[in-house]
Design a protein around this motif. Structure first.
Motif, PDB file in Angstrom:
ATOM      1  N   THR A 104      28.937  46.112  42.156  1.00  0.00           N
ATOM      2  CA  THR A 104      27.747  46.480  42.914  1.00  0.00           C
ATOM      3  C   THR A 104      28.132  47.116  44.249  1.00  0.00           C
ATOM      4  N   ASP A 105      29.299  46.767  44.781  1.00  0.00           N
ATOM      5  CA  ASP A 105      29.790  47.363  46.024  1.00  0.00           C
ATOM      6  C   ASP A 105      30.592  48.629  45.730  1.00  0.00           C
ATOM      7  N   THR A 106      30.740  49.471  46.742  1.00  0.00           N
ATOM      8  CA  THR A 106      31.577  50.663  46.634  1.00  0.00           C
ATOM      9  C   THR A 106      32.773  50.531  47.568  1.00  0.00           C
ATOM     10  N   TYR A 107      33.827  51.294  47.252  1.00  0.00           N
ATOM     11  CA  TYR A 107      35.085  51.203  47.990  1.00  0.00           C
ATOM     12  C   TYR A 107      35.628  52.610  48.217  1.00  0.00           C
ATOM     13  N   ARG A 108      36.186  52.832  49.413  1.00  0.00           N
ATOM     14  CA  ARG A 108      36.714  54.138  49.760  1.00  0.00           C
ATOM     15  C   ARG A 108      38.243  54.145  49.719  1.00  0.00           C
ATOM     16  N   ASN A 109      38.889  53.327  50.531  1.00  0.00           N
ATOM     17  CA  ASN A 109      40.349  53.200  50.567  1.00  0.00           C
ATOM     18  C   ASN A 109      40.684  51.770  50.161  1.00  0.00           C
ATOM     19  N   PHE A 110      41.424  51.609  49.079  1.00  0.00           N
ATOM     20  CA  PHE A 110      41.607  50.257  48.547  1.00  0.00           C
ATOM     21  C   PHE A 110      42.871  50.144  47.695  1.00  0.00           C
ATOM     22  N   GLU A 111      43.239  48.905  47.470  1.00  0.00           N
ATOM     23  CA  GLU A 111      44.268  48.548  46.493  1.00  0.00           C
ATOM     24  C   GLU A 111      43.626  47.564  45.529  1.00  0.00           C
ATOM     25  N   LEU A 112      43.735  47.838  44.247  1.00  0.00           N
ATOM     26  CA  LEU A 112      43.127  47.018  43.206  1.00  0.00           C
ATOM     27  C   LEU A 112      44.211  46.510  42.279  1.00  0.00           C
ATOM     28  N   LYS A 113      44.115  45.260  41.849  1.00  0.00           N
ATOM     29  CA  LYS A 113      45.020  44.768  40.822  1.00  0.00           C
ATOM     30  C   LYS A 113      44.245  43.862  39.875  1.00  0.00           C
ATOM     31  N   LEU A 114      44.653  43.891  38.629  1.00  0.00           N
ATOM     32  CA  LEU A 114      44.025  43.055  37.609  1.00  0.00           C
ATOM     33  C   LEU A 114      44.966  42.903  36.426  1.00  0.00           C
ATOM     34  N   GLU A 115      44.620  41.979  35.543  1.00  0.00           N
ATOM     35  CA  GLU A 115      45.343  41.811  34.284  1.00  0.00           C
ATOM     36  C   GLU A 115      44.428  42.235  33.140  1.00  0.00           C
ATOM     37  N   TRP A 116      45.024  42.856  32.134  1.00  0.00           N
ATOM     38  CA  TRP A 116      44.242  43.317  30.991  1.00  0.00           C
ATOM     39  C   TRP A 116      45.040  43.138  29.701  1.00  0.00           C
ATOM     40  N   LYS A 117      44.322  42.948  28.622  1.00  0.00           N
ATOM     41  CA  LYS A 117      44.960  42.972  27.303  1.00  0.00           C
ATOM     42  C   LYS A 117      43.996  43.587  26.307  1.00  0.00           C
ATOM     43  N   THR A 118      44.589  44.172  25.271  1.00  0.00           N
ATOM     44  CA  THR A 118      43.805  44.922  24.299  1.00  0.00           C
ATOM     45  C   THR A 118      43.891  44.313  22.912  1.00  0.00           C
ATOM     46  N   SER A 119      42.923  44.647  22.095  1.00  0.00           N
ATOM     47  CA  SER A 119      43.009  44.384  20.659  1.00  0.00           C
ATOM     48  C   SER A 119      43.811  45.500  20.008  1.00  0.00           C
ATOM     49  N   LYS A 120      44.121  45.365  18.732  1.00  0.00           N
ATOM     50  CA  LYS A 120      44.859  46.411  18.032  1.00  0.00           C
ATOM     51  C   LYS A 120      44.046  47.705  18.006  1.00  0.00           C
ATOM     52  N   GLY A 121      44.684  48.797  18.436  1.00  0.00           N
ATOM     53  CA  GLY A 121      44.020  50.086  18.448  1.00  0.00           C
ATOM     54  C   GLY A 121      42.973  50.230  19.539  1.00  0.00           C
ATOM     55  N   GLY A 122      43.018  49.356  20.552  1.00  0.00           N
ATOM     56  CA  GLY A 122      41.983  49.319  21.574  1.00  0.00           C
ATOM     57  C   GLY A 122      42.068  50.459  22.585  1.00  0.00           C
ATOM     58  N   ASN A 123      40.913  50.755  23.175  1.00  0.00           N
ATOM     59  CA  ASN A 123      40.784  51.818  24.165  1.00  0.00           C
ATOM     60  C   ASN A 123      39.791  51.350  25.224  1.00  0.00           C
ATOM     61  N   SER A 124      40.168  51.488  26.494  1.00  0.00           N
ATOM     62  CA  SER A 124      39.267  51.195  27.597  1.00  0.00           C
ATOM     63  C   SER A 124      39.808  51.913  28.829  1.00  0.00           C
ATOM     64  N   GLY A 125      39.347  51.535  29.999  1.00  0.00           N
ATOM     65  CA  GLY A 125      39.838  52.171  31.212  1.00  0.00           C
ATOM     66  C   GLY A 125      39.298  51.486  32.450  1.00  0.00           C
ATOM     67  N   ILE A 126      40.003  51.695  33.559  1.00  0.00           N
ATOM     68  CA  ILE A 126      39.530  51.288  34.877  1.00  0.00           C
ATOM     69  C   ILE A 126      39.148  52.577  35.600  1.00  0.00           C
ATOM     70  N   LYS A 127      37.881  52.750  35.862  1.00  0.00           N
ATOM     71  CA  LYS A 127      37.441  53.960  36.547  1.00  0.00           C
ATOM     72  C   LYS A 127      37.125  53.635  38.002  1.00  0.00           C
ATOM     73  N   TYR A 128      37.364  54.611  38.870  1.00  0.00           N
ATOM     74  CA  TYR A 128      37.154  54.382  40.302  1.00  0.00           C
ATOM     75  C   TYR A 128      36.645  55.660  40.947  1.00  0.00           C
ATOM     76  N   ASN A 129      36.139  55.501  42.182  1.00  0.00           N
ATOM     77  CA  ASN A 129      35.504  56.634  42.854  1.00  0.00           C
ATOM     78  C   ASN A 129      34.269  57.086  42.062  1.00  0.00           C
ATOM     79  N   VAL A 130      33.537  56.124  41.519  1.00  0.00           N
ATOM     80  CA  VAL A 130      32.426  56.409  40.602  1.00  0.00           C
ATOM     81  C   VAL A 130      31.088  56.404  41.334  1.00  0.00           C
ATOM     82  N   SER A 131      30.297  57.439  41.110  1.00  0.00           N
ATOM     83  CA  SER A 131      28.915  57.514  41.574  1.00  0.00           C
ATOM     84  C   SER A 131      27.987  57.169  40.417  1.00  0.00           C
ATOM     85  N   ASP A 132      27.120  56.196  40.640  1.00  0.00           N
ATOM     86  CA  ASP A 132      26.158  55.799  39.610  1.00  0.00           C
ATOM     87  C   ASP A 132      25.229  56.961  39.277  1.00  0.00           C
ATOM     88  N   SER A 133      24.699  57.624  40.306  1.00  0.00           N
ATOM     89  CA  SER A 133      23.733  58.704  40.067  1.00  0.00           C
ATOM     90  C   SER A 133      24.379  59.915  39.405  1.00  0.00           C
TER      91      SER A 133
END
Length: 265
Positions: A104-133
């Motif tokens: 719900t918040d927006t960020y301009r200058n930042f450092e992001l970290k997270l953990e992720w895991k996929t299923s077999k053949g999985g596809n996703s992404g972390i998107k940033y600098n995103v405008s809802d409109s």
């Protein structure tokens, strides 16, 4: 024959070694944190949690006022993107039911970290600098438009045939370099992302695998050849939401943390 003095030295060494080992273990356990919590050093460095492990507080569906029901859920301390099943898809494979979720918040200058895991053949992404409109003004309506840290099962998903579509690359712009080391399906990978001013970095499992500067001739050429070239405002925006992508496959996220940076940091 071992002398009494030698035995004493050996005993003292063993005591010292044991003490050091115990001290090291204590320090490590102090720094190690349970999933979706912050260590003391992270708190002191300005990190904040984007996911508390139990709720979608601070998140919503892109273009919506709630999380797309049945497509995302909290499960065992993770955000689980649920397999979409047989649903209509856009030409790029994104499902037309469900949709991305964003902070719900927006960020301009930042450092992001997270953990992720996929299923077999999985596809996703972390998107940033995103405008809802901006995103909802284009099709598919509930898919974010922004720079993307690609998440993929490189071995099984056909998208990996394009180098800039492989895991940890800047999607459709910059492929990950040879430093990349991807964990097997079902194991947690660590993503780290830095976006500050005109500079961006993608890290995977402790290694920097992609880096770029928006104000260079090289990036000009890459952008002109990308799928984003004709989207007005895409490249010039500097503050936006963080997004987890719904590309139809089972995916899991946890330990999502962010710290805001000064432009000159």
């Amino acid at each position: 024959m071992t002398s009494t003095r030698t035995l004493g030295v050996l005993l003292l060494s063993a005591i010292l070694f044991t003490g050091l080992a115990c001290s090291s273990t204590s320090d490590d356990s102090e720094e190690a944190s349970a999933p979706n919590t912050l260590t003391q050093s992270e708190t002191e460095a300005g990190w904040a949690l984007l996911f508390d492990g139990t709720s979608f507080e601070g998140w919503t569906g892109l273009g919506r006022d709630s999380i797309p029901e049945g497509h995302w859920k909290i499960e065992d301390g993770t955000i689980h993107k649920v397999e979409s099943g047989d649903v209509p898809t856009a030409p790029d494979g994104q499902p037309l039911e469900g949709g991305d979720i964003m902070t719900t918040d927006t960020y301009r200058n930042f450092e992001l970290k997270l953990e992720w895991k996929t299923s077999k053949g999985g596809n996703s992404g972390i998107k940033y600098n995103v405008s809802d409109s901006l995103s909802t003004a284009h099709e598919p309506q509930y898919a974010a438009l922004g720079f993307e840290y690609q998440l993929l099962d490189d071995k099984r998903h056909p998208d990996s045939e394009e180098p800039s579509h492989r895991a940890a690359g800047l999607y459709d712009l910059i492929p990950p370099n040879e430093q990349k080391s991807l964990k097997p399906v079902g194991e947690w990978n660590q993503a780290r992302l830095v976006f500050r001013g005109n500079h961006g970095e993608h890290w995977l499992n402790g290694k920097k695998v992609a880096e770029y500067n928006l104000d260079t001739a090289e990036f000009d050429s890459l952008f002109a050849a990308s799928k984003y070239a004709d989207i007005a405002g895409f490249r010039t925006r500097r503050a936006g939401h963080i997004v987890l992508q719904d590309h139809g496959n089972d995916f899991w996220f946890r330990n999502i943390k962010i710290r805001e940076l000064s432009a000159a940091e």
